[in-house]
Structures are given as C-alpha cells and as structure tokens.
Enzyme design. Sequence first.
Site, PDB file in Angstrom:
ATOM      1  N   ARG A  67      -4.436   4.929   6.127  1.00 25.83           N
ATOM      2  CA  ARG A  67      -4.672   4.614   4.724  1.00 25.83           C
ATOM      3  C   ARG A  67      -5.799   5.463   4.156  1.00 25.83           C
ATOM      4  O   ARG A  67      -6.364   6.320   4.813  1.00 25.83           O
ATOM      5  CB  ARG A  67      -4.985   3.125   4.569  1.00 25.83           C
ATOM      6  CG  ARG A  67      -3.795   2.253   4.917  1.00 25.83           C
ATOM      7  CD  ARG A  67      -3.972   0.859   4.389  1.00 25.83           C
ATOM      8  NE  ARG A  67      -4.382   0.898   2.978  1.00 25.83           N
ATOM      9  CZ  ARG A  67      -4.376  -0.146   2.172  1.00 25.83           C
ATOM     10  NH1 ARG A  67      -3.980  -1.309   2.631  1.00 25.83           N
ATOM     11  NH2 ARG A  67      -4.772  -0.053   0.920  1.00 25.83           N
ATOM     12  N   TYR A 120       0.302  -3.028  11.965  1.00 24.68           N
ATOM     13  CA  TYR A 120       1.226  -4.147  12.033  1.00 24.68           C
ATOM     14  C   TYR A 120       1.425  -4.462  13.504  1.00 24.68           C
ATOM     15  O   TYR A 120       1.818  -3.573  14.275  1.00 24.68           O
ATOM     16  CB  TYR A 120       2.569  -3.786  11.397  1.00 24.68           C
ATOM     17  CG  TYR A 120       2.519  -3.668   9.891  1.00 24.68           C
ATOM     18  CD1 TYR A 120       2.423  -4.801   9.094  1.00 24.68           C
ATOM     19  CD2 TYR A 120       2.582  -2.434   9.265  1.00 24.68           C
ATOM     20  CE1 TYR A 120       2.393  -4.704   7.715  1.00 24.68           C
ATOM     21  CE2 TYR A 120       2.551  -2.319   7.881  1.00 24.68           C
ATOM     22  CZ  TYR A 120       2.455  -3.464   7.113  1.00 24.68           C
ATOM     23  OH  TYR A 120       2.419  -3.365   5.754  1.00 24.68           O
ATOM     24  N   PRO A 157       7.172  -5.877   5.032  1.00 27.32           N
ATOM     25  CA  PRO A 157       6.343  -4.850   4.403  1.00 27.32           C
ATOM     26  C   PRO A 157       6.383  -3.517   5.141  1.00 27.32           C
ATOM     27  O   PRO A 157       5.902  -2.522   4.627  1.00 27.32           O
ATOM     28  CB  PRO A 157       4.940  -5.462   4.494  1.00 27.32           C
ATOM     29  CG  PRO A 157       4.976  -6.278   5.749  1.00 27.32           C
ATOM     30  CD  PRO A 157       6.373  -6.803   5.862  1.00 27.32           C
ATOM     31  N   ASP A 180       0.793  -1.230   0.000  1.00 23.33           N
ATOM     32  CA  ASP A 180       0.000   0.000   0.000  1.00 23.33           C
ATOM     33  C   ASP A 180       0.822   1.275   0.000  1.00 23.33           C
ATOM     34  O   ASP A 180       0.271   2.348  -0.121  1.00 23.33           O
ATOM     35  CB  ASP A 180      -0.959   0.012   1.195  1.00 23.33           C
ATOM     36  CG  ASP A 180      -0.213   0.166   2.518  1.00 23.33           C
ATOM     37  OD1 ASP A 180       1.015  -0.049   2.536  1.00 23.33           O
ATOM     38  OD2 ASP A 180      -0.858   0.510   3.513  1.00 23.33           O
TER      39      ASP A 180
END
Lengths: 653, 653
Positions: free
Chosen positions: A263, A276, A374, A81
């Site tokens: 996001r 996370y 990530p 993302d």
Amino acid sequence: MPVFTEHAAASRELRVLPSFAPPLPRLTSTTPQTDKYEVLIVGAGPAGLMMELLLARYGLSDDSLLCIDAKSTTLKSGQADGVQPRTLETLKSLGLADEILCEGCQMWQVAFWNPSEDKEKIIERTSIIPDVAAPSRYPFEVTIHQGRIERILETDLLRYSKRGVQRNTKLLDVRMDEDGDAEYPVVAEIETDGQTRTVRSKFLIGADGAHSVVRRKMGLKLEGESSDHIWGVVDLVVDTDFPDIRRRCAIHSPAGSVMVIPRERIATGEYLTRLYVQVPGDVAHGDDLDLASGTGTPVVDARARRSQVTEKTIFDNAAAAFAPYYIRPKSDGAVDWWAAYQIGQRVTDRFSVKDSRGINRVFIAGDACHTHSPKAGQGMNVSMMDSYNLAWKLAYFINGLTPDGPNDILDTYHQERHTIAQQLIEFDKAFSSMFSGKIGPAEDGVDGLTHDEFMEVFRRGNGFTSGCGVEYPENMTVDRSSTENPIRGTDFLSGILYPGRRLLNVRLVRHADGYRRDIQDDFTSTGRFRILCLTSSDLLDPTGISAQALKALSQTIARFPASLLEQVVVHPRLPRDFMWNDIPREVKQHSEMSFYSGYEMDDVYGIYGVDPEKGALAIVRPDGYIGVIASLADISRADRYLETLIRTVQVDL
Amino acid sequence: MPVFTEHAAASRELRVLPSFAPPLPRLTSTTPQTDKYEVLIVGAGPAGLMMELLLARYGLSDDSLLCIDAKSTTLKSGQADGVQPRTLETLKSLGLADEILCEGCQMWQVAFWNPSEDKEKIIERTSIIPDVAAPSRYPFEVTIHQGRIERILETDLLRYSKRGVQRNTKLLDVRMDEDGDAEYPVVAEIETDGQTRTVRSKFLIGADGAHSVVRRKMGLKLEGESSDHIWGVVDLVVDTDFPDIRRRCAIHSPAGSVMVIPRERIATGEYLTRLYVQVPGDVAHGDDLDLASGTGTPVVDARARRSQVTEKTIFDNAAAAFAPYYIRPKSDGAVDWWAAYQIGQRVTDRFSVKDSRGINRVFIAGDACHTHSPKAGQGMNVSMMDSYNLAWKLAYFINGLTPDGPNDILDTYHQERHTIAQQLIEFDKAFSSMFSGKIGPAEDGVDGLTHDEFMEVFRRGNGFTSGCGVEYPENMTVDRSSTENPIRGTDFLSGILYPGRRLLNVRLVRHADGYRRDIQDDFTSTGRFRILCLTSSDLLDPTGISAQALKALSQTIARFPASLLEQVVVHPRLPRDFMWNDIPREVKQHSEMSFYSGYEMDDVYGIYGVDPEKGALAIVRPDGYIGVIASLADISRADRYLETLIRTVQVDL
C-alpha cells in the site's frame, strides 16, 4: 519586457482558474421548489459521490440535486483500497487521476509463493507476473485509502456544488407516491440532527451500502450466501525479511494462505502493507450474518469461532504462513487497522424500481447491489462504475435529450450493471475458494489445487478484475446487429472494436500541432457522444468513400443538439503529405483539434482491427463504451443508433 | 465485505489528505517576534511565490516568513505564457505539473515560413522541427496564462501557510542596519492600506519585478540597453486558413516578421493564439525607457513612434505578413489582450548585497535581475528558477545545516544565476535581432539572413531556452576538480553526468516491486541531497568494489543530520538473478524503495556515461543539479564535498 501600450479583456482574468466541465445542453425546464429535487442521492461513499459529482458536472444545480449522508464527516469511511486500471482511466477522464497515480502505491507485479519441495525452505517463489495483463493506459493497480478517493471526489464536487454533501442526514423511509405528485413521485423521509422532513424527488439513488435502507424499503432482494472461510485483514508497517513484501503476493504455505497487498507511503515516509490472512478451520455453510434482513444474527457456532479472531490470532497465522521468513509490526503503533470477516457473495435481484408508467424512479448502486470478498480489490471500483454507467443516462433523461418512445434508456442500467455484478460474484467465488484452498496433492479427501489451476483463474479473471474486459450485453445503447461488420478480429480485450466494450487507449500524433497524445483524452467524461471516424486511405480523394462519409457525418452532427456529438478523426498512412486544404473541409470544421495520424506512434488500425483500405466508424457512448460500429458506406446505421438515444433538432438548411 | 471485528488507529484518518512535503531538519532555534521575520519576500509574481512556497515547504512557518505584494489580488498579473521543459520538471518535482500539462497548450513543433520563390505563393513552409530538441522528461513547451501558474503555486502555498501572501502591501524603503539588530539587519518600511510599519528580517528577497524598489534602494544597477525594434503582441481566437496556426511558427515574410504561439483552450472551448508582430521601421538606438531609474522618460522621437502602435496597426502588419493566407479575430471580443513593446536586454550587476560580516542579506530574483524580450518564452521560467536556486541554500543557512567557515553557500546564488542571466541576454540578443531581420539576400546595405543561419541560432539556443542545458559555473556547490573522472563522454545535454548540470530523467524498473518509474521522482524538491550510486556489475560479490562503496556510503549518510541525505542505487545487468539477501544489506537498509535496474527500460549507464564494469557516484543537490562525481573507490571525495556544504553530526557507534 517594457510594454508601453496595453489592453486586456475583462474575461482574461478568469483564465487563472482550473477548467470546468461544460454542462450538457438542456431541453426541459425546471423550477426550484422547496423540498423537491430532481435527484436525491442517499449515501456519499464512492458510488454516491461519483454520482453526485457526475450529475453536477453535467449541469444539475444544488436546487436540482441533493446528496445526503448519515455520517458527520468524510473521514470515517470504508477500508477498500484497490483502484483498478479501468477506474484509473475513468478518473483520468475527469481530471482526477494525478494524485492517485503519484501518491498511491502502484502495484505492477504479483508473486506466487507455494510449498517448496525442499523442506528447509518451506515455501518458495514459483513466479512473478505482471499484476495487470490486460492492455490498459495504466498497466497496474493502485492501492490507496478509500477515504482519500472520497476526498478527491468531494473536493472536485465543491467546484460545481456549493452544498456538496449534506451530512448528518439519514434516510428513514422511501416510497413511491405518484398520486401526490406524478412528476416527483419518490417520497423520502430524512432526518437531520433529529429533525425529520419529507423530500420529494423525480429520481432517487440508493448508494447507501451493504445495509441499504433503500434496498430494504423498496423490497429488493439480496441473493446469495456466505462461504465457510474466515479471514483476517490487517494494515501495518511491517518489519520482515520476506523478499516480496512490496509485491502483491499469493502465498500458499503449508500453514495457510496469506495475500500481501503493498500500500501507499504514509506521512512518516514508511510504506503500509495489507495482509489478508486465512484463519484455519471452517464455519458450517449457511452460518452467515443475515445481511439481507439487516438483523445480523449469526448462528451460535459461527459466532463463537468469529469471536476468537483477534489481532494476535491474525498475526500468529500470518507468521506461520510466512515461515521461514519473519514478519512483525515495525514498531508500536505500526498496526493501522485490522478486522476479521467472512466471505459472502450476494447480488440484489433488481437494481431499479419503476413507477406505474414504467419509468425507472429508484435505483441502487454500489454495495447496495453487490457484496463480495475484498481480495480482488473490486468493491470501490465496481461501485464507482455503477454510478459512472447510470449518471449520463439519467442526465440525458432529465435534460430531455432522449427521444419520446417506448424504449427507456434507464432500463439499460440494470441490464448492464446487474450482468457485471453477477460476473463479479462468479469470479469472486472461484477466486476466493481457490485462494482459500491448499496448493498441493489431495489430502484428507479434499481435492488438491495445482499452481497452474490457480494461475489460470487469476489470468482469466484479469480482464474482468482490471475493469478493462467489461463487456455489456446488447441493449438499446449497445447495438451489435451489424450485417456488415468492418472490424476484423475478436481479441476485444486487446483493443479490437466491439460494441459494449470500452475504447482502448492508443497513442497518436495530432495533425494540427504534432502533439503526441492519448486518444482517451478526447473521450473525457463530459457526457458527450463521440463519432470515432477511422478514415480509409483514400482521404485525399475528394470523391472517395472517406470524403463522402465525413460529409454525411457533418449532417449527422447538425441533426442533434449542439455540442452533444463530438467527432474524432484518425487517418492511416496516406500516399503523400498533405495540408488542410488537401482533405475534406469537414475535418477541420469539426475536428481541427481531434484529427490524428494513426500510424506514427501506435498502429491504431491494427489494434482496433480496422482495414486501412476501408476504414470504419464507431459511436462511443459518454462513458467510453462503444455503442455501434458501421462501415464508412453506412453512416445511416450510426444515424439510426443515435436517433434511438438522442432527440433530433430542427436543422436550418 | 461483512466485517465482524474491527480496530483502527486514530492516525488512519489523516491519510485522506494530500501528502505534505517533509520539512528540513533544523539545528538552530528561533522565537517568533513582532515585526521580525527570518525572511521577507517582496513581490508575489512567479519568482516571489516560488520562493515563499519552497521556504514554507522546507519548514519556515508564518512567524518566520512573510511575503508581501502591492496588488490586491492574484488575478491581475503579467502576461508571460511559456513554461519550459526544465520548469515542467521542477513543477513536477513539487507535485504541481498535472494541471499545467493537461490544460495548458503543449507545443511540440515549430514551423518555419519564409519567402517563396513562387511569387504567387508569397510565403511557404520551409520546415517543421520539434520545438524542443534537448532530451527532457517533457519534450515540449507549455503555454498557459501566467496568472494560472501563480494561482497553482498559491493554492499549494496555502496548504503550508495560513497567511499566504499578504496583499495590498507595498515596500517603501529597505536598508541595512546592523547596529540596531545584527541578527535581523535588514530594515524594511512597508505600507498596508495606508498604514506604515517597520519590519526587520534576517534576509530579504526582492522579487518585485522590472521596476524593483529593492534593486533601486540597494543601489544595484541594471545594465544594458533597448534595441531599435518595436513589436506588437496580441492574444486572440483567430479565424484563419493559415495551415500551421496551432504550431509555433517563425514567419519571415516580405512584409515583415510574425511569431505564432499557440495557446491554451479557453472556457468557450476555443483555442487562443498569440501573435508577435514586428512593427516596421526602427527607433534610434538608445531611445529606450529608462528602466533603471524608473523614471520611464522616453526620447520624444521614440515616443511618437510608439504611440502610433494600435490594435489596428498590429493586425494590419500581421495580415500583411500572413498573406496570401487570411487571418482575423474570430468574432467580436475574440481579442483577449494586446500590447506594444520595445525589446530591451538588461542584467543587474549584482544579485545580492552583504552585511559587514560578509553574509548575503538582500537578494533580488526574477525580473528585478533581468529583462529581455518575451519571444523565447523565458521570463517566467528564469524567474522561478532563480528562486528554485536560492531557496534551498537559504533554508540550509537559516536552519543551521551549513557548517561554520569562511565559505558562504549564499554567494553561489549570484555566481550561478548571474551567469545564467547573462547567457539569457546574449541568446535573446542574437535570437531577437535575427528574428527582427529579413530572410533573403542583402538589400539596401543590410545584411541578409539565411534560413540556415536562423535555424542554427534556434537550434543552439534550444539547450538553453528549454532550461535543460543550463550549466552552472564551478563554485562550492559544483565541484569539477576530479582527478579521476569515472564518466565517459561530453554530450552533457543528452545526459552525460557533469557537475553543474541537472540530472536527466531516465526510466528504470524498481527491484522491490517492478514499478516502472522515472528517476526524477526520487529527486523531488524536498530540500534533500541525494547520493546516486550506480553500482558496478560486481554488486553480487560481497567483497567487490560496489559492496565496499555501499558500506562506506552508509557511514557517510550517518555522519549528516538525519533524513538530509537520501540514496538512490542503480545496478547494471548482473551475471544472475538475485534477491535482497544476495546483495549488500545497506541497499535495502537505505534504498529499499529507490533501488533499480538500469537496463530494462532506458540504458541508464549509456545515457549517463558510466562504465558498468566500474560504476560511479554522483551527489545531486536539492535542486536536481549534480554537485560532484566520484568513482566508487573514492567515497571520501563525496564526503569532502558534503562536509563543505552540510554540518556533520555526532555519530553514536
């Protein structure tokens, strides 16, 4: 207005369409042949799509270019993302940044939360700093669904390619067979809806992901290992009283670590958050999935631990780390996606395979080259930039724009991108392990990590993670062998010109029309090399060094295929106002719409490290990285650099 | 990253698509009926397309909305090319500005050329000034093919409407027939490919151009006359040594006047230039084409003169005015389009027609309302802004969002846009006649025009021509009846808040995430009203005036249909740093992602004329114009304004 006489040219009506990128000139010829392509791309994720799009824009037609993907649709895709500043610059250079900038989540700040000395507070905010410290045209990251990036690339691709991506098609096998056809030596077996066919190509790109078939079939090795930490990741709309939920956060709480990634806004009008979450306890070193062989057999102990990770364990761990703040899904259905993973860092040993004549024929790009965690938001970026690095080199080679000789421009792909992949892995190891560690004094024999140490890794990494600090090693496209370097300074991240670094954006004022403009908009991704001429302050002197340099550059431009070299001219403050006829005519001839004052907005000479009394010259590669630097008195140096890379043409004098 | 467990919601895959505008709430119901539409739009030029696009985005489906156009394609269209700063802001608020900004020609400067006292020079540059003097988010004009704007609007339309524009369909007749069907009283006869059918609608918009059938059939009168000057206009790629060819230029030469309009880059990589060239000699006053009746019969003398205008006469006149500089087409085929026209300024007396109940049923927009000279680049802009003004009012009325009562929000369309049309005509008359005149001393009994006089008209006109200075007269949507005005200052063009003026863009920093953002991006064209609350510096005081106002506004928001009122909160410098729990909870509740500091980037309070000690409140209409201003102590004033325009709903307390 009442018009009474009117005449229009037929071509006028074409002007309603969006502009197309001008194709590269082509000196070689090619004939369409059944089941033969100049380039076969395997995989249509970010790396594969970027590769196909660039080659199509450079002029390869559907007869010449085929991209296959095993999936049936663009929709099911990865979960990356993060879009980094340098990637945004690159997308902007393709005219593809607007939707991402406007509808993605711009991430401007990062907050650090650590254990508080006040036991009731449990955690407290230690600091807020800019998320991107490196100077950049876009001083922020953007988070947005990977599938959306892919859709944007594919939509643009369909302006240049009727076929687009051939879906439902998987690669079964690939091998080199020069005896059968030395011009199309790469043989691929592909299967579409159960039908198998053999396709030959001059070049094949394996952009087929972490489990790359191309990598395995070509015998390339993925080297590295998994770490011992297990993480959960979840995308959701949250309900929380945590004050920094819209900032990127690194939370080190006594109960564990969480990273918050804000996001984009979704159709409901609400905003997504990615978390996370560290899952406590370690898996023994080496207990990792065997990705290299693709068998994916975990050691039993690790498998048992991994199987315990559920949506609930991830939430429970997150909730513990956020305490005393509450955090929960905003409503039923607020959880968009969740997964558990184990951090692994690996790089493939070679990014390309040569034929017996020494020509690179098979390349891998993207996740096929490197896997990593990530959390630094690198995956999609490094993958697209792999293709961005390779595409122009491949197009030059295919189009016959490179000179004959022992050097192979295609070698520079591995030289440059393997270096970057290794740096990525090293940064990721440092970042991930510090992030998995605890902030505070040493405990139970484990070394403690101070907040300052963590910040230092974050800061040092920022040049790299933003993409803005990428520095390619010396190779035939990066020439640092200058005896007389006209550039002063070494802070390359802040813009000092240096071969192997990207040209930093600056704002300047165009002479022709007063347009206040970004220099990067003259360095679009059309595959052209650019001469960036920063004149000296003697520009108004017809016999001065600037005038001589501009004249010599005009001859340089004429020696290479038409349109392949563009010239951008910047001048420092001059002793008086001037019009076109007060300066060398070559400026208007080659740079009427790319001639700027370099002091009215940004201090361009200061930023680039150029002495206005002396000026300087840089050749910028098609991908925006500086290839060579020369003084205005030494144009032949630029000539030699270009001659190594581009075939010269007959000049009618 | 090696994921070993994964779960994704189905809705996730929709996130790859571009965002859609959220439709307006609807309190009325409607049933699809054959040959009955809620709105019928006639004409798909800039006005008609903008109208259809807005109504579609507000939620009218293809069953409810029909747009017809006589032409068979979008490609053949008008020749307007100027996009003004306010229009750019509007297109940006629809997410449609990027291509225009990047690929149009940004026009930043205007140069004035006048007769030189040095006879050998003939003409000389008197000055260069910014083309746009009014403060604006985009401080420049853009020139770009009108057909391209139409294509951009239509492409976006097709995301919301399957049908798009129904082409090859012309309007034969329109009349009001309430007896037949009082709910759908407008009867239109339309013809598609020779087939005639009768269509009923609740509302009909005549966006059918200067020769509007709607206007004629409804008996509306176009008032005004043509001037006595004939002009030629030509678009071409030029070869010239004139130094300002990429700037907008007003050239007053002894041999006549020329206006230079730089235009966009075309597929060849070359740049277009538009020239407006005065053709010497006058046509007698009144010798104009009879546009109102549409018969177009010119008086013989004028016709004879007009027929003499050819491509050659235009070029000969241009060449003479540019002397001593040369100017010519760069090559064969370099001339893209040319036409000759006579300036005419006319406004239609009424922009709408009511039924017997007093409800406005038929509207005209765009060129059907006003014709004028092209040189100020207004046509396409005023036309689109007509629709931008009407669309939200119509949508509110149709959706039942307006309260019952004697006032009709639809009356305000004529009130506002007719005023603007008249101002446009008056400016155009002054500008055109001065531009057609000569600079220099009086001669042959004709008054001379000084450069300063010309500049003054240009400067004064800039607020108007940029669109940024538009000021709507008082009406039910523009309430200036304040007894206690919290705003200081009267320089409304520079941003001082004033009902009837658009909200100037400012840059601010968002509290939630540090995003450095344009305030206009919170005022997008989704049809919502916005409360702009500029708190006072007592925001951290739970009993202060700001806290009280925010609490009252929270109740206001609840009294109107859900989602119809959005709130943007700005705070001045406060006595200390704060987190969410230090300020009234209503801020996070309604404005988590629209809460800003108003001093870190622009001085928002200074620009808007608000005292940080007192704060202020503005209600901003869906089209970005301020409706009413109130002090923080007088929220009831905002309530009363909103109640006049929007139906209240039951609140469950």
